[in-house]
Design an enzyme around this catalytic site. Sequence first.
Site, PDB file in Angstrom:
ATOM      1  N   TYR A 145       0.691  -1.212   0.151  1.00 50.35           N
ATOM      2  CA  TYR A 145      -0.089   0.121   0.103  1.00 50.35           C
ATOM      3  C   TYR A 145       0.778   1.229   0.130  1.00 50.35           C
ATOM      4  CZ  TYR A 145      -3.083   3.754   1.584  1.00 50.35           C
ATOM      5  OH  TYR A 145      -3.705   4.699   1.497  1.00 50.35           O
ATOM      6  N   LYS A 166       1.270   3.992  -3.041  1.00 49.78           N
ATOM      7  CA  LYS A 166       0.969   5.773  -2.991  1.00 49.78           C
ATOM      8  C   LYS A 166       2.059   6.389  -3.226  1.00 49.78           C
ATOM      9  CE  LYS A 166      -2.423   6.936  -1.746  1.00 49.78           C
ATOM     10  NZ  LYS A 166      -3.471   7.113  -2.630  1.00 49.78           N
TER      11      LYS A 166
END
Length: 414
Positions: free
Chosen positions: A204, A208
Amino acid sequence: MGREGGGASGRGRCVAGPGACRRRPPVAGLGGLGLWLQCLFPQPGMADSAQAQKLVYLVTGGCGFLGEHVVRMLLQQEPQLRELRIFDLHLGPWLEELKTGPVQVTAIQGDVTQAHEVAAAVAGAHVVIHTAGLVDVFGKTSPETIHEVNVQGTRNVIEACVQTGTRFLVYTSSMEVVGPNIKGQPFYRGNENTPYEAVHRHPYPCSKALAEQLVLEANGRKVLGGLPLVTCALRPTGIYGEGHQIMRDFYHQGLRLGGRLFRAIPASVEHGRVYVGNVAWMHVLVARELQHRAALMGGQVYFCYDNSPYKSYEDFNMEFLGPCGLRLVGTRPLLPYWLLLFLAALNVLLQWLLRPLLLYAPLLNPYTLAMANTTFTVSTDKARRHFGYEPLFSWEESRTRTIRWVQAVEGSAQ
Ligand SMILES: NC(=O)c1ccc[n+]([C@@H]2O[C@H](COP(=O)([O-])OP(=O)(O)OC[C@H]3O[C@@H](n4cnc5c(N)ncnc54)[C@H](O)[C@@H]3O)[C@@H](O)[C@H]2O)c1
Ligand SMILES: CC(C)[C@@H](O)CC[C@@H](C)[C@H]1CC[C@H]2[C@@H]3[C@H](O)C=C4C[C@@H](O)CC[C@]4(C)[C@H]3CC[C@]12C
């Protein structure tokens, strides 16, 4: 990155309801005089209604926790809005209630991983606010899927802007682009220029960081028509407020444990949190001011912040769950850290073993335990200095709204 410069006026007050009148807030700090001056010297966007409502905005992920608040805030606070397009994999039924107001609301069911769907949605938009993403630190989806949505999806949004001539792109990034890093180094009251070794392993935060980099690097690219693309990225810390699923999960966990939650994290570990309404407001304001301050704001990142207090993740949640009848047991962690680590690792093993049968995705895993145990707080005023951001909601208002939501949603009104 790192250019600094002056700020701009721009305060607003949020009123409830999507059809509520939208009014340009008085010029900051001038009160009634400000309103009188606005008659003499109207601010940008203060033109008559025909000219004022001229812009088309697109919000990707507009049916998500943050996205819905951005959509409603735009309808309430953006006087130049003519059409609002809401692009999401899963459209919410609540969208129908938005179609009764003066702004054209267009719901588009689509997938950011499909470039042609994104291009069709972006074509003709003046501003894109890209919030769509997979927020998964619980192992619910594969690393490949997280990358496909968060990175390739963002690449598709950028290319759609370039190919169709959309000039302004705001990306919802995350604090996790910075940290906590894999070494568990604290980030204490840091800002956008604080040196910190941003090293990640989890899919994750990696996704990002890559997506944010793509957005910032796209700043200045020529779009269809020859004008430059202007981009920026907002980095919220842990968002809370109406619609926060993890808060709901903690509440259900407490109910199952007889109204108690058991402290797992030392109270001394501070975690930055920010109210969803203020994050939405920052998105609306940055999208507006990006159109007038491209040289200053283009290619910049801004942490999202407000006056929410610095507390441990668990103590902060209790600000809302306490008034709903839960109690946090223990002034210090009830279990030793090594045992929590063992239980977190056991959860990973169980998730792997059970995957052919069911999705087992508990809150506790090695990554969430490390995150919760690492201080990460921001202290900055860059958004105020660059585009006049001030939180729209005080801490007291943010807290009250969140408590009311937990009580209403869970029927726990006392
Ligand atoms: N929640 C937080 O604490 C937090 C903090 C910092 C940053 N963010 C960022 O804010 C954004 C929104 O997060 P959220 O908490 O509202 O998450 P969310 O899951 O509630 O909302 C994400 C939305 O994106 C949509 N979406 C997912 N995959 C899609 C796809 N392939 N195509 C189109 N739409 C798709 C989902 O349907 C959902 O409506 C994310 O980019 C996230 O990384 C969230
Ligand atoms: C089970 C206990 C150890 C419990 O305290 C775990 C809490 C844990 C679920 C949360 C602690 C920190 C949260 C993250 C943080 O607020 C920032 C985030 C960035 C954002 O982009 C997405 C959400 C999140 C990763 C958020 C998720 C929950 C926590 C890990």
